[in-house]
Design a protein around this motif. Sequence first.
Motif, PDB file in Angstrom:
ATOM      1  N   GLY A 201      16.640  47.043 -66.749  1.00  0.00           N
ATOM      2  CA  GLY A 201      16.703  45.580 -66.791  1.00  0.00           C
ATOM      3  C   GLY A 201      18.037  45.036 -66.326  1.00  0.00           C
ATOM      4  N   ASN A 202      18.981  45.926 -66.012  1.00  0.00           N
ATOM      5  CA  ASN A 202      20.323  45.503 -65.579  1.00  0.00           C
ATOM      6  C   ASN A 202      20.341  45.266 -64.067  1.00  0.00           C
ATOM      7  OD1 ASN A 202      21.223  45.840 -68.245  1.00  0.00           O
ATOM      8  ND2 ASN A 202      21.676  48.001 -67.881  1.00  0.00           N
ATOM      9  N   THR A 203      19.565  44.297 -63.642  1.00  0.00           N
ATOM     10  CA  THR A 203      19.466  43.993 -62.216  1.00  0.00           C
ATOM     11  C   THR A 203      20.716  43.272 -61.723  1.00  0.00           C
ATOM     12  OG1 THR A 203      18.304  41.951 -62.742  1.00  0.00           O
ATOM     13  CG2 THR A 203      16.942  43.883 -62.244  1.00  0.00           C
ATOM     14  N   GLN A 204      20.827  43.176 -60.413  1.00  0.00           N
ATOM     15  CA  GLN A 204      21.953  42.489 -59.791  1.00  0.00           C
ATOM     16  C   GLN A 204      21.412  41.490 -58.772  1.00  0.00           C
ATOM     17  OE1 GLN A 204      23.987  45.899 -58.183  1.00  0.00           O
ATOM     18  NE2 GLN A 204      25.130  46.286 -60.059  1.00  0.00           N
ATOM     19  N   ARG A 205      21.623  40.194 -59.038  1.00  0.00           N
ATOM     20  CA  ARG A 205      21.180  39.166 -58.099  1.00  0.00           C
ATOM     21  C   ARG A 205      22.219  39.033 -56.995  1.00  0.00           C
ATOM     22  NH1 ARG A 205      21.341  33.494 -57.400  1.00  0.00           N
ATOM     23  NH2 ARG A 205      22.706  33.201 -59.206  1.00  0.00           N
ATOM     24  N   VAL A 206      21.775  39.201 -55.769  1.00  0.00           N
ATOM     25  CA  VAL A 206      22.693  39.216 -54.632  1.00  0.00           C
ATOM     26  C   VAL A 206      23.030  37.795 -54.206  1.00  0.00           C
ATOM     27  CG1 VAL A 206      23.038  39.981 -52.256  1.00  0.00           C
ATOM     28  CG2 VAL A 206      21.766  41.422 -53.864  1.00  0.00           C
ATOM     29  N   ILE A 207      24.316  37.519 -54.143  1.00  0.00           N
ATOM     30  CA  ILE A 207      24.803  36.219 -53.686  1.00  0.00           C
ATOM     31  C   ILE A 207      25.128  36.261 -52.201  1.00  0.00           C
ATOM     32  CG2 ILE A 207      26.542  34.427 -54.016  1.00  0.00           C
ATOM     33  CD1 ILE A 207      24.654  34.908 -56.425  1.00  0.00           C
ATOM     34  N   GLU A 208      25.754  37.346 -51.776  1.00  0.00           N
ATOM     35  CA  GLU A 208      26.165  37.457 -50.377  1.00  0.00           C
ATOM     36  C   GLU A 208      26.397  38.920 -50.034  1.00  0.00           C
ATOM     37  OE1 GLU A 208      29.733  35.789 -47.395  1.00  0.00           O
ATOM     38  OE2 GLU A 208      29.754  35.324 -49.554  1.00  0.00           O
ATOM     39  N   ILE A 209      26.128  39.278 -48.797  1.00  0.00           N
ATOM     40  CA  ILE A 209      26.453  40.610 -48.284  1.00  0.00           C
ATOM     41  C   ILE A 209      27.329  40.444 -47.046  1.00  0.00           C
ATOM     42  CG2 ILE A 209      25.585  42.800 -47.397  1.00  0.00           C
ATOM     43  CD1 ILE A 209      23.014  42.352 -48.853  1.00  0.00           C
TER      44      ILE A 209
END
Length: 213
Positions: free
Chosen positions: A66-74
């Motif tokens: 459940g420890n996802t990471q929402r991507v803001i920028e690459i």
Amino acid sequence: MNLDPAQVKFDERGLVPAIVQRAGTGEVLMLAYMNIESLRRTLETSETWFWSRSRAELWHKGATSGNTQRVIEIRNDCDGDALLVLVEPAGPACHTGKPSCFDRDAANEEIEAQVNRNDLGQVLTELYQFIESRRRERPEGSYTTYLFEQGLDKILKKLGEEASETIIAAKNEEQEPLVREAADLLYHLMVLLVDRGVRLDQLSAELISRRKP
């Protein structure tokens, strides 16, 4: 996110290092690797996907924890051969439960724990069991699943390639390339053994029988 995967330079393994950083604070959370498919899934879902070198398969960060990471920028670096992934994490980045994989205490604890509980025999047994589960369950997106679905000829081809790469690495003065290639070779050998129904205890018995008194 407007990163074009075509602008990314993947190495000879088809991988590119991805540094994951907390957006806003700049805290470095982890270092992982992406291939073209995991990068595409990351761009499509706005959550981090990586390529596991140890398991040789795609993994979605936080899919089980459940420890996802929402991507803001690459961001791609100036040479195009490394990625900086800015994220908003939903929980700890490290599997130890620490916010960052670069926490010194967490890293030392994990290394000590690995040394204490894992010898090569145990690691190979666990790897064999993992590959067996992949053969039974055939989860989508798994490299191991791909090998089994392609069949014996593909498995043999990959084993031959890894054997050649191990030989080449052995000519290198540095040990790290040889360690990596030997691990790849062992993994693909395990896939072959599982595919042909050869058990590890059969190998053990054969090796023991060769011992000279």
